[in-house]
Scaffold this motif. Structure first.
Motif, PDB file in Angstrom:
ATOM      1  N   GLU A   9      14.782  17.766   6.176  1.00 27.59           N
ATOM      2  CA  GLU A   9      14.913  19.334   6.132  1.00 27.59           C
ATOM      3  C   GLU A   9      14.398  19.887   7.468  1.00 27.59           C
ATOM      4  O   GLU A   9      15.199  20.806   7.812  1.00 27.59           O
ATOM      5  CB  GLU A   9      13.862  19.608   4.930  1.00 27.59           C
ATOM      6  CG  GLU A   9      13.828  21.121   4.750  1.00 27.59           C
ATOM      7  CD  GLU A   9      13.026  21.692   3.640  1.00 27.59           C
ATOM      8  OE1 GLU A   9      11.881  21.938   3.996  1.00 27.59           O
ATOM      9  OE2 GLU A   9      12.990  21.548   2.446  1.00 27.59           O
ATOM     10  N   ASN A  10      13.582  19.541   8.166  1.00 29.90           N
ATOM     11  CA  ASN A  10      13.186  19.995   9.630  1.00 29.90           C
ATOM     12  C   ASN A  10      14.430  19.529  10.583  1.00 29.90           C
ATOM     13  O   ASN A  10      14.866  20.570  11.377  1.00 29.90           O
ATOM     14  CB  ASN A  10      12.229  19.355  10.247  1.00 29.90           C
ATOM     15  CG  ASN A  10      10.775  19.796   9.152  1.00 29.90           C
ATOM     16  OD1 ASN A  10      10.742  20.843   8.701  1.00 29.90           O
ATOM     17  ND2 ASN A  10       9.698  18.713   9.270  1.00 29.90           N
ATOM     18  N   ARG A  13      17.080  22.315   9.664  1.00 28.88           N
ATOM     19  CA  ARG A  13      16.515  23.743  10.217  1.00 28.88           C
ATOM     20  C   ARG A  13      16.824  23.897  11.650  1.00 28.88           C
ATOM     21  O   ARG A  13      16.871  24.871  12.447  1.00 28.88           O
ATOM     22  CB  ARG A  13      14.967  23.800   9.746  1.00 28.88           C
ATOM     23  CG  ARG A  13      14.483  25.307  10.298  1.00 28.88           C
ATOM     24  CD  ARG A  13      12.892  25.482   9.755  1.00 28.88           C
ATOM     25  NE  ARG A  13      12.897  25.192   8.325  1.00 28.88           N
ATOM     26  CZ  ARG A  13      11.662  25.370   7.629  1.00 28.88           C
ATOM     27  NH1 ARG A  13      10.687  25.813   8.376  1.00 28.88           N
ATOM     28  NH2 ARG A  13      11.552  25.392   6.254  1.00 28.88           N
ATOM     29  N   ALA A  17      19.575  25.947  11.684  1.00 26.22           N
ATOM     30  CA  ALA A  17      18.977  27.237  11.181  1.00 26.22           C
ATOM     31  C   ALA A  17      18.079  27.600  12.359  1.00 26.22           C
ATOM     32  O   ALA A  17      17.081  28.053  11.952  1.00 26.22           O
ATOM     33  CB  ALA A  17      18.624  27.270  10.010  1.00 26.22           C
ATOM     34  N   ARG A  41      13.712  30.311   3.158  1.00 24.26           N
ATOM     35  CA  ARG A  41      13.338  29.481   4.349  1.00 24.26           C
ATOM     36  C   ARG A  41      14.496  29.590   5.225  1.00 24.26           C
ATOM     37  O   ARG A  41      15.564  30.043   4.940  1.00 24.26           O
ATOM     38  CB  ARG A  41      13.300  27.806   3.912  1.00 24.26           C
ATOM     39  CG  ARG A  41      12.074  27.726   3.094  1.00 24.26           C
ATOM     40  CD  ARG A  41      11.780  26.254   2.880  1.00 24.26           C
ATOM     41  NE  ARG A  41      10.854  25.734   1.829  1.00 24.26           N
ATOM     42  CZ  ARG A  41      10.501  24.723   1.578  1.00 24.26           C
ATOM     43  NH1 ARG A  41      11.050  23.525   1.964  1.00 24.26           N
ATOM     44  NH2 ARG A  41       9.270  24.598   0.549  1.00 24.26           N
ATOM     45  N   GLU A  43      16.710  27.486   6.732  1.00 21.34           N
ATOM     46  CA  GLU A  43      17.961  26.886   6.374  1.00 21.34           C
ATOM     47  C   GLU A  43      18.425  27.545   4.854  1.00 21.34           C
ATOM     48  O   GLU A  43      19.658  27.443   4.991  1.00 21.34           O
ATOM     49  CB  GLU A  43      17.344  25.563   6.041  1.00 21.34           C
ATOM     50  CG  GLU A  43      16.786  24.781   5.055  1.00 21.34           C
ATOM     51  CD  GLU A  43      15.285  25.018   5.407  1.00 21.34           C
ATOM     52  OE1 GLU A  43      14.407  24.342   4.751  1.00 21.34           O
ATOM     53  OE2 GLU A  43      14.899  25.750   6.468  1.00 21.34           O
TER      54      GLU A  43
END
Length: 214
Positions: A9-10, A13, A17, A41, A43
């Motif tokens: 996820e990081n 991002r 994103a 968030r 993303e």
């Protein structure tokens, strides 16, 4: 075997994103100004921008402005002549969001209307049809907002709805809270009646394509 985790996820991002200074400021200011920390968030915001741009949307509606973070992502996905109508029930939140839209350079694209969405949406309908609708307001209202979107989205238009997972509660059989049951029913309706899925980042964003009316 699923591999998506916090590290990935990081990665998404930080790769796709990355916030500019305006977006980072808006996200930081939301809790500092006393607004609840329930915004999308980065993303998820990028995904909304992507959906708007990829679909060629020109007229968008957001139900639940909060501090203007998600609205900024949406507005940035619109063409120069595009318009986002965003609805916010709480006047103090709307005032903060208006400042943030100016900060992000999208204020000219955004029409922020203050009031109860259930009262504002019928008045908004004659200005449609709309190409994109994002729902991120009180969960008990999602069925009514979907009814409105189904009637006022153009064929091929996109519906997106935040918190489709309810922080994981949708797959917990023991959780029979009203808002969770409503979310389950909302998701099932999308799965049954629309070409739809859930974007699984964050708390899940349900997405659906409006089919041509017979």
């Amino acid at each position: 075997m699923p591999v998506f985790n916090q590290a990935l996820e990081n990665y998404v991002r930080s790769t796709f994103a990355v916030e500019d200074e305006a977006l980072a400021t808006i996200r930081r200011e939301i809790p500092r100004r006393g607004l609840p920390e329930i915004t999308v968030r980065p993303e998820e915001g990028r995904f909304l921008q992507f959906l708007v741009a990829a679909s060629g949307a020109r007229q968008a509606v957001e139900i639940g402005t909060l501090g203007g973070y998600s609205g900024t992502w949406i507005a940035r996905g619109l063409p120069p002549e595009g318009r986002l109508v965003t609805l916010e029930k709480e006047p103090s939140y709307a005032a903060v969001a208006q400042e943030h839209f100016k900060l992000a350079g999208v204020a000219e694209k955004v029409d922020l209307r203050v009031g109860d969405a259930h009262e504002l949406l019928p008045k908004l309908a004659p200005e449609g049809p709309f190409d994109f609708v994002f729902i991120d307001a009180e969960k008990d209202g999602y069925p009514a907002y979907l009814d409105w979107a189904e009637t006022n989205l153009a064929p091929g238009g996109i519906l997106a709805a935040h918190n489709a997972f309810r922080h994981g509660a949708v797959v917990e059989p023991a959780n029979q809270e009203t808002s969770v049951q409503i979310t389950r029913s909302f998701n099932q309706r999308l799965a049954t009646d629309f070409l739809s899925t859930i974007f699984p980042a964050g708390d899940g964003t349900a997405i659906a394509v409006m089919r041509a009316r017979s």
